[in-house]
Design a protein around this motif. Structure first.
Motif, short mmCIF file in Angstrom:
data_model
loop_
_atom_site.label_atom_id
_atom_site.label_comp_id
_atom_site.label_asym_id
_atom_site.label_seq_id
_atom_site.Cartn_x
_atom_site.Cartn_y
_atom_site.Cartn_z
N LYS A 22 1.24 -0.99 -0.62
CA LYS A 22 -0.03 -0.25 0.07
C LYS A 22 0.49 1.63 0.28
N VAL A 23 1.68 0.62 0.80
CA VAL A 23 2.96 1.97 0.86
C VAL A 23 3.16 2.65 -0.92
N VAL A 24 3.83 1.40 -1.62
CA VAL A 24 4.75 1.29 -2.24
C VAL A 24 3.60 1.92 -3.84
N ARG A 25 2.58 1.90 -3.37
CA ARG A 25 1.22 1.93 -4.14
C ARG A 25 1.04 3.53 -3.76
N LYS A 35 9.51 10.82 2.11
CA LYS A 35 9.85 11.17 3.95
C LYS A 35 8.50 11.21 4.47
N GLU A 36 6.89 12.21 3.76
CA GLU A 36 5.72 12.48 4.13
C GLU A 36 5.50 10.06 4.37
N LEU A 37 5.62 9.98 4.01
CA LEU A 37 4.75 8.48 4.04
C LEU A 37 5.94 7.77 5.24
N SER A 56 7.55 -2.21 -6.13
CA SER A 56 7.30 -1.92 -7.01
C SER A 56 7.59 -3.11 -8.61
N PRO A 57 6.77 -2.97 -9.23
CA PRO A 57 7.15 -3.84 -10.77
C PRO A 57 8.04 -3.10 -11.17
#
Length: 133
Positions: A22-25, A35-37, A56-57
């Motif tokens: 979810k974070v990567v998406r 930084k925000e994540l 990541s794909p």
């Protein structure tokens, strides 16, 4: 007085693959920066980068180059032909060179003319500067 400083022990947080994805998406969609994540999920920036790398794909091109078996044979045949053409041209140039050298030798024998360049000879009078009267 002995003051003890109480340090808060940090527990290592573990994230499920679902949260990591979810974070990567969210990062790949451009919703948040790394930084925000990191602040949003209380994770370190290096961890976020590792997740991005892991989940990541692949961005590799999907085009595969297939070389036909005959094409290497054709290329090889063309290269052999090119070599033969260059050898032929070189042979013709060598024949001309031998002819010119023989002609210069004959001119020297028959007419006493030395047509070969000789750097030790003095320049002719035509190339010297003349004095003005």
């Amino acid at each position: 007085m002995n003051k003890r400083i109480k340090r808060k022990l940090q527990r290592r947080r573990q994230f499920s693959d679902e949260v990591r994805r979810k974070v990567v998406r969210e990062f790949r969609e451009g919703k948040y920066t790394v930084k925000e994540l990191a602040k949003l999920y209380y994770a370190s920036e290096p961890s976020i980068y590792r997740w991005i790398h892991k989940f990541s794909p692949t961005d590799e091109p999907t085009i595969t180059v297939v070389e036909m078996a005959d094409s290497t044979d054709i290329k090889l045949k063309d290269l052999h032909q090119k070599i033969a053409d260059l050898e032929r041209a070189l042979g013709q140039k060598q024949i001309k060179l031998d002819f010119y050298e023989k002609m210069m030798d004959l001119a020297k024998e028959e007419y006493g003319l030395d047509l070969k360049k000789n750097s030790s000879t003095k320049p002719s009078h035509g190339s010297e500067q003349t004095e003005k009267p």
